[in-house]
Design a protein around this motif. Structure first.
Motif, PDB file in Angstrom:
ATOM      1  N   THR A 122       0.847  -1.196   0.000  1.00 16.58           N
ATOM      2  CA  THR A 122       0.000   0.000   0.000  1.00 16.58           C
ATOM      3  C   THR A 122       0.882   1.245   0.000  1.00 16.58           C
ATOM      4  O   THR A 122       2.070   1.184   0.307  1.00 16.58           O
ATOM      5  N   GLY A 123       0.293   2.371  -0.351  1.00 16.81           N
ATOM      6  CA  GLY A 123       1.039   3.633  -0.398  1.00 16.81           C
ATOM      7  C   GLY A 123       0.863   4.449   0.864  1.00 16.81           C
ATOM      8  O   GLY A 123       1.056   5.662   0.848  1.00 16.81           O
ATOM      9  N   GLU A 124       0.511   3.799   1.965  1.00 13.98           N
ATOM     10  CA  GLU A 124       0.247   4.551   3.188  1.00 13.98           C
ATOM     11  C   GLU A 124       1.523   5.154   3.783  1.00 13.98           C
ATOM     12  O   GLU A 124       2.594   4.567   3.715  1.00 13.98           O
ATOM     13  N   SER A 125       1.331   6.335   4.362  1.00  7.41           N
ATOM     14  CA  SER A 125       2.436   7.035   5.004  1.00  7.41           C
ATOM     15  C   SER A 125       1.920   7.489   6.365  1.00  7.41           C
ATOM     16  O   SER A 125       0.846   8.079   6.446  1.00  7.41           O
ATOM     17  N   LEU A 126       2.656   7.207   7.397  1.00  4.22           N
ATOM     18  CA  LEU A 126       2.133   7.380   8.767  1.00  4.22           C
ATOM     19  C   LEU A 126       1.634   8.800   9.015  1.00  4.22           C
ATOM     20  O   LEU A 126       2.352   9.777   8.777  1.00  4.22           O
ATOM     21  N   GLY A 127       0.375   8.876   9.444  1.00  2.41           N
ATOM     22  CA  GLY A 127      -0.172  10.155   9.868  1.00  2.41           C
ATOM     23  C   GLY A 127      -0.620  11.064   8.741  1.00  2.41           C
ATOM     24  O   GLY A 127      -1.079  12.183   8.985  1.00  2.41           O
ATOM     25  N   GLN A 128      -0.509  10.622   7.485  1.00  6.57           N
ATOM     26  CA  GLN A 128      -0.823  11.524   6.382  1.00  6.57           C
ATOM     27  C   GLN A 128      -2.304  11.931   6.392  1.00  6.57           C
ATOM     28  O   GLN A 128      -2.641  13.069   6.135  1.00  6.57           O
ATOM     29  N   VAL A 129      -3.190  10.984   6.657  1.00 11.67           N
ATOM     30  CA  VAL A 129      -4.621  11.274   6.815  1.00 11.67           C
ATOM     31  C   VAL A 129      -5.123  10.464   8.005  1.00 11.67           C
ATOM     32  O   VAL A 129      -4.413   9.622   8.547  1.00 11.67           O
ATOM     33  N   ALA A 130      -6.385  10.693   8.371  1.00 15.46           N
ATOM     34  CA  ALA A 130      -6.939  10.081   9.572  1.00 15.46           C
ATOM     35  C   ALA A 130      -6.863   8.554   9.542  1.00 15.46           C
ATOM     36  O   ALA A 130      -6.711   7.915  10.575  1.00 15.46           O
ATOM     37  N   SER A 131      -6.972   7.969   8.336  1.00 17.23           N
ATOM     38  CA  SER A 131      -6.976   6.511   8.276  1.00 17.23           C
ATOM     39  C   SER A 131      -5.551   5.953   8.284  1.00 17.23           C
ATOM     40  O   SER A 131      -5.356   4.754   8.160  1.00 17.23           O
ATOM     41  N   GLN A 132      -4.565   6.818   8.396  1.00 18.58           N
ATOM     42  CA  GLN A 132      -3.181   6.337   8.389  1.00 18.58           C
ATOM     43  C   GLN A 132      -2.472   6.645   9.709  1.00 18.58           C
ATOM     44  O   GLN A 132      -1.252   6.762   9.766  1.00 18.58           O
ATOM     45  N   THR A 133      -3.254   6.785  10.784  1.00 13.08           N
ATOM     46  CA  THR A 133      -2.648   6.859  12.112  1.00 13.08           C
ATOM     47  C   THR A 133      -2.310   5.437  12.539  1.00 13.08           C
ATOM     48  O   THR A 133      -2.823   4.473  11.967  1.00 13.08           O
ATOM     49  N   LEU A 134      -1.481   5.305  13.572  1.00 12.58           N
ATOM     50  CA  LEU A 134      -1.076   3.970  14.016  1.00 12.58           C
ATOM     51  C   LEU A 134      -2.278   3.107  14.445  1.00 12.58           C
ATOM     52  O   LEU A 134      -2.414   1.970  13.992  1.00 12.58           O
ATOM     53  N   PRO A 135      -3.188   3.666  15.280  1.00 13.26           N
ATOM     54  CA  PRO A 135      -4.350   2.837  15.638  1.00 13.26           C
ATOM     55  C   PRO A 135      -5.198   2.456  14.418  1.00 13.26           C
ATOM     56  O   PRO A 135      -5.695   1.339  14.323  1.00 13.26           O
ATOM     57  N   ALA A 136      -5.340   3.393  13.464  1.00 13.99           N
ATOM     58  CA  ALA A 136      -6.153   3.107  12.281  1.00 13.99           C
ATOM     59  C   ALA A 136      -5.506   2.011  11.439  1.00 13.99           C
ATOM     60  O   ALA A 136      -6.185   1.117  10.916  1.00 13.99           O
ATOM     61  N   LEU A 137      -4.175   2.062  11.288  1.00 12.14           N
ATOM     62  CA  LEU A 137      -3.481   1.021  10.533  1.00 12.14           C
ATOM     63  C   LEU A 137      -3.620  -0.327  11.223  1.00 12.14           C
ATOM     64  O   LEU A 137      -3.788  -1.360  10.586  1.00 12.14           O
ATOM     65  N   SER A 138      -3.582  -0.300  12.570  1.00 11.44           N
ATOM     66  CA  SER A 138      -3.564  -1.593  13.253  1.00 11.44           C
ATOM     67  C   SER A 138      -4.930  -2.277  13.227  1.00 11.44           C
ATOM     68  O   SER A 138      -4.997  -3.497  13.173  1.00 11.44           O
ATOM     69  N   VAL A 139      -6.037  -1.514  13.192  1.00 15.81           N
ATOM     70  CA  VAL A 139      -7.334  -2.187  13.103  1.00 15.81           C
ATOM     71  C   VAL A 139      -7.554  -2.800  11.720  1.00 15.81           C
ATOM     72  O   VAL A 139      -8.411  -3.650  11.536  1.00 15.81           O
ATOM     73  N   VAL A 140      -6.776  -2.339  10.741  1.00 12.41           N
ATOM     74  CA  VAL A 140      -6.838  -2.972   9.421  1.00 12.41           C
ATOM     75  C   VAL A 140      -5.880  -4.160   9.385  1.00 12.41           C
ATOM     76  O   VAL A 140      -6.238  -5.262   8.960  1.00 12.41           O
ATOM     77  N   ASP A 141      -4.677  -3.932   9.876  1.00 13.38           N
ATOM     78  CA  ASP A 141      -3.646  -4.975   9.819  1.00 13.38           C
ATOM     79  C   ASP A 141      -4.017  -6.235  10.595  1.00 13.38           C
ATOM     80  O   ASP A 141      -3.540  -7.317  10.294  1.00 13.38           O
ATOM     81  N   THR A 142      -4.856  -6.066  11.599  1.00 13.30           N
ATOM     82  CA  THR A 142      -5.221  -7.217  12.419  1.00 13.30           C
ATOM     83  C   THR A 142      -5.908  -8.298  11.574  1.00 13.30           C
ATOM     84  O   THR A 142      -5.920  -9.464  11.929  1.00 13.30           O
ATOM     85  N   LEU A 143      -6.459  -7.873  10.427  1.00 10.63           N
ATOM     86  CA  LEU A 143      -7.123  -8.837   9.544  1.00 10.63           C
ATOM     87  C   LEU A 143      -6.159  -9.508   8.577  1.00 10.63           C
ATOM     88  O   LEU A 143      -6.514 -10.448   7.875  1.00 10.63           O
ATOM     89  N   ALA A 144      -4.920  -8.980   8.512  1.00 10.91           N
ATOM     90  CA  ALA A 144      -4.010  -9.408   7.446  1.00 10.91           C
ATOM     91  C   ALA A 144      -3.511 -10.824   7.669  1.00 10.91           C
ATOM     92  O   ALA A 144      -3.085 -11.184   8.760  1.00 10.91           O
ATOM     93  N   GLU A 145      -3.579 -11.608   6.613  1.00  9.96           N
ATOM     94  CA  GLU A 145      -3.049 -12.969   6.661  1.00  9.96           C
ATOM     95  C   GLU A 145      -1.760 -13.071   5.862  1.00  9.96           C
ATOM     96  O   GLU A 145      -1.213 -14.158   5.694  1.00  9.96           O
ATOM     97  N   MET A 146      -1.326 -11.954   5.325  1.00  8.41           N
ATOM     98  CA  MET A 146      -0.037 -11.908   4.626  1.00  8.41           C
ATOM     99  C   MET A 146       0.602 -10.561   4.956  1.00  8.41           C
ATOM    100  O   MET A 146      -0.087  -9.653   5.421  1.00  8.41           O
ATOM    101  N   PRO A 147       1.897 -10.423   4.773  1.00 12.54           N
ATOM    102  CA  PRO A 147       2.528  -9.142   5.109  1.00 12.54           C
ATOM    103  C   PRO A 147       1.922  -8.000   4.292  1.00 12.54           C
ATOM    104  O   PRO A 147       1.595  -8.189   3.117  1.00 12.54           O
ATOM    105  N   VAL A 148       1.738  -6.838   4.917  1.00 13.63           N
ATOM    106  CA  VAL A 148       1.327  -5.645   4.191  1.00 13.63           C
ATOM    107  C   VAL A 148       2.544  -4.730   4.124  1.00 13.63           C
ATOM    108  O   VAL A 148       2.983  -4.191   5.139  1.00 13.63           O
ATOM    109  N   LEU A 149       3.111  -4.604   2.934  1.00 14.32           N
ATOM    110  CA  LEU A 149       4.327  -3.808   2.773  1.00 14.32           C
ATOM    111  C   LEU A 149       3.941  -2.352   2.538  1.00 14.32           C
ATOM    112  O   LEU A 149       3.095  -2.055   1.708  1.00 14.32           O
TER     113      LEU A 149
END
Lengths: 389, 376
Positions: A287-314
């Motif tokens: 993904t093209g995410e960059s920490l803190g760039q928008v509301a959905s790219q804060t650490l807590p926001a990233l982690s509620v998505v990543d918790t579903l990941a079954e493969m690495p998200v680069l």
């Protein structure tokens, strides 16, 4: 006079016993990139790959241009081929270097002698060729410390090469040497840059785009294709899947609390993306995410998505500033396309006050009313594929 | 697409059969350069002359007052820059409106940077310029008055004749320019009656090809050329004339219906449906040109509606096609609420549209309202 392209491997030389495999992949990638430009031979010697045209109709300029986009190459140059005979080398040097030396005033000659039986030693070769060039181009003088142009004479086993300087290659690792991953691409500035950076680390690319017509424009899809065409110049062919996402957006808007819209949307995207990716033997998502760039790219926001990941998200951009990202997007020529003003995600679905510190439990509760499995299955079944190159 | 309902005819139109026939003929048979001395050149020149005559008849003017350009934009630029520069020693004021096409607005903005004083008149809620405002704006220092004949977003007819009255009353040294791109071929135009010196029109809005603009310049009015070179078009616009496209324009003119009855019936039907439905508001004045009706569906974004409609094979515009994406500056200038501006659609008709097309548009919009998520 015969002209060739000399290619120096980059990090490949560090790879010990795997080197051969990496080199094989790179040679295959080069062959694919140069197809259609005319017949050529490709051969290997030490850490050098030599491309020699077979006929007059080989498009040398375009070939050099394309070699510049092959990952795994640290440097490359055009060179003239000579017989291993000092008189011939001198004659070729005078003709071949006229262009390269016309715009400079200082130079030096370097010699590399892998054939140790050649009658002259390296310093002697330098002296003789330097002398010839000074005579042929009286405007020049020698500067061994800060020359404007370095001339290199390489004495190889069967022939000798003369070249003026070399060009920095695209670097990185040969595409597909690290496996395959799927980039989630939106149409903005970031995701094409992320795709490029991971292709440079040796990944072959698939791409996944979520479309929500009529809230998004058909031009947004066209934009994604144009962006991927630019990335494909480096990465080679990309398989693109366009996932119809309107129903899911509408269901979220109808059934979930507003401040969770974006988070649930991203959770749904991840679920779909990793299923599509796994079906194509991709080992990771990008993904093209960059920490803190928008509301959905804060650490807590990233982690509620990543918790579903079954493969690495680069996330190659995670620690980069926007300015740095833009600089790369300009370099790979995607910036101007990215800033075209077609909405890629309609504001109708953007919450006024998004959650920036969500928890997994809150998200799970917020998406309770959705029939997640059925929505995902329908979206995947209606996904349309095409190849971009 | 088979079931296409094309309702974006103010952006451009389908090229009619006769225009295509004339274009093909000039491309493959009569392909000479009108400036050549030989007979093939003469034949091409004759093509141009016939087209010029056809346009002149449309505007009730002389043939030698018609000049062909590469686009309506180019004709507008030529007129605006030309008039201002021709008269700059005699005054410094330009009077125009805030709702002109960008090819006038941007040209005027450059002239403003050069030091001209620019008055931009703002329309009333119906998109019409008030006559009193024109009288007030034109003074003895005015060198150019440029007002469009028909607004391209609402179809509102502008009081052009007032410009002449105002110029006369102020004894201004002004040239009067009228951008008639949306009106040409759709209403009766007499340049003498309108009292104007310069007029712009375009072929592709009346089922002719893209790539032909028309500039009317009154005899004995002098403006400098905008594009110079081989001296074609009496030196006003150099560059080999596009004989095929200009012939196509003539084909389109020959095919124009004598009256606008058919379009008017379709528009009236649309006005009735949308006016009485409750979910839409009509932004066009009742006496607007019948080829355009501008409506709003408050609560929904124009672009979303547009893309929804296109998924049903119905094509409309969310403002003028030249300003992709941005909310309508015309409706904003007319003082409409942002809710109306953001949800506006321009429906523009041609003689090829029918009431059935309006029915399809109406039911699709009703369905859109029920399925789409509204903006808050």
């Amino acid at each position: 006079m015969k002209e060739i392209i000399l290619i120096k491997n980059g990090e490949l030389v560090l790879k010990g016993l795997n080197r051969r495999t990496f080199e094989d992949i790179m040679v295959k990638n080069i062959k694919r990139k140069l197809s259609g430009l005319g017949a050529f031979d490709i051969s290997r010697a030490q850490s050098t790959i030599v491309i020699s045209p077979k006929g007059e109709d080989f498009d040398m300029d375009e070939a050099v241009e394309r070699v510049g986009t092959v990952f795994g190459i640290s440097a490359y140059s055009r060179a003239a081929v000579c017989e291993k005979d000092m008189e011939h080398i001198k004659q070729v040097a005078r003709e071949y270097l006229a262009d390269a030396l016309s715009g400079v005033s200082t130079f030096k000659v370097e010699a590399k002698r892998s054939d140790k039986k050649f009658p002259l030693k390296s310093p002697e070769i330098c002296m003789e060729i330097g002398g010839v060039l000074l005579e042929a181009f009286p405007h020049l003088s020698v500067d061994v410390h800060n020359p404007q142009q370095v001339i290199t004479v390489e004495i190889r086993d069967r022939e000798a090469f003369i070249r003026a300087g070399q060009i920095r290659g695209a670097g990185g690792m040969p595409v597909s040497s690290a496996g395959r991953a799927a980039i989630m691409i939106s149409g903005g500035i970031d995701s094409p840059v992320a795709a490029y950076l991971m292709a440079r680390r040796g990944l072959e690319l698939n791409a996944i785009h979520f479309a929500s017509p009529p809230y998004t424009s058909p031009r947004a899809e066209l934009k994604v294709r144009q962006l991927l065409e630019k990335v494909a110049r480096y990465s080679g062919t990309i398989r693109l899947g366009i996932v119809p996402f309107t129903e899911i957006q509408e269901q979220i808007a109808k059934n979930c609390p507003e401040e969770y819209f974006t988070l649930i949307m991203r959770r749904m995207m991840l679920r779909i993306a990793q299923r599509l990716a796994a079906a194509r033997s991709c080992g990771a998502l990008i993904t093209g995410e960059s920490l803190g760039q928008v509301a959905s790219q804060t650490l807590p926001a990233l982690s509620v998505v990543d918790t579903l990941a079954e493969m690495p998200v680069l996330r190659p951009l995670i620690g980069m500033d926007k300015e740095d990202i833009i600089a790369i997007s300009r370099k790979i020529d995607t910036f101007e396309i990215s800033i075209q003003p077609y909405e890629d995600c309609c504001t109708v679905f953007t919450p006024k006050h998004p959650r920036t510190r969500p928890t997994v439990e809150q998200c799970e509760k917020a998406e309770q009313a959705l029939d997640i499995e059925a929505l995902i299955e329908r979206a995947i079944a209606a996904t349309e594929y095409s190849y971009i190159d | 697409m088979n079931n296409t309902v094309y309702l974006d005819n103010s952006a451009t139109t389908v090229v009619c059969d006769r225009a295509i026939e004339y274009i093909n003929h000039a491309l493959s048979v009569n392909y000479g350069n009108p400036s050549s001395l030989h007979v093939m050149g003469m034949q091409a020149e004759e093509e141009l002359r016939k087209s010029r005559a056809a346009v002149a008849a449309m505007l009730s003017c002389r043939e030698d007052e018609i000049f062909f350009t590469g686009s309506g934009t180019e004709a507008n630029n030529t007129a605006v820059f030309g008039a201002a520069r021709a008269r700059r020693k005699r005054g410094n004021r330009i009077v125009t409106t805030a709702v002109e096409h960008p090819s006038v607005l941007e040209a005027v903005k450059l002239l403003e940077d050069e030091g001209f004083e620019v008055i931009r008149l703002v329309p009333d809620v119906n998109g019409k310029i008030r006559e009193g405002d024109i009288f007030e704006a034109v003074n003895k220092d005015t060198v150019l008055v440029s007002i469009m004949l028909v607004n391209n977003e609402t179809g509102a007819l502008q009081p052009i004749k007032t410009a002449r009255a105002a110029v006369t009353r102020a004894a201004a040294p002004a040239l009067i320019h009228c951008d008639a791109v949306q009106g040409f071929g759709k209403m009766k135009i007499s340049v003498a009656d309108l009292g104007i010196d310069l007029l712009t029109a375009s072929a592709h809005k009346i089922h002719g090809p893209k790539g032909v603009g028309i500039l009317y310049k009154k005899k004995n009015v002098h403006i400098p050329a905008y594009i110079v070179g081989g001296g074609q078009e009496s030196g006003l616009r150099s560059g080999t004339e596009s004989v095929p496209l200009i012939s196509g324009l003539r084909g389109a003119i020959e095919e124009l219906p004598k009256t606008d009855e058919k379009v008017r019936a379709v528009r009236d039907y649309a006005a009735e449906l949308f006016g009485g439905c409750g979910f839409a508001k009509i932004n066009s004045p009742t006496d607007a040109l019948p080829y355009i009706i501008n409506i709003s569906v408050p609560g929904y974004r124009s672009e979303t509606l547009l893309h929804y409609l296109e998924s049903k094979g119905i094509f409309v515009s969310s403002g003028s096609a030249c300003a992709k994406g941005a909310g309508s500056y015309v409706l904003r200038a007319a003082g409409l609420s942002s809710d109306r501006v953001d949800s506006a659609l321009r429906i523009s008709f041609s003689r090829f549209n029918s009431k059935e097309d309006v029915d399809r548009l109406f039911s699709a919009l009703k369905a859109a309202k029920d399925t789409l998520r509204s903006s808050k």
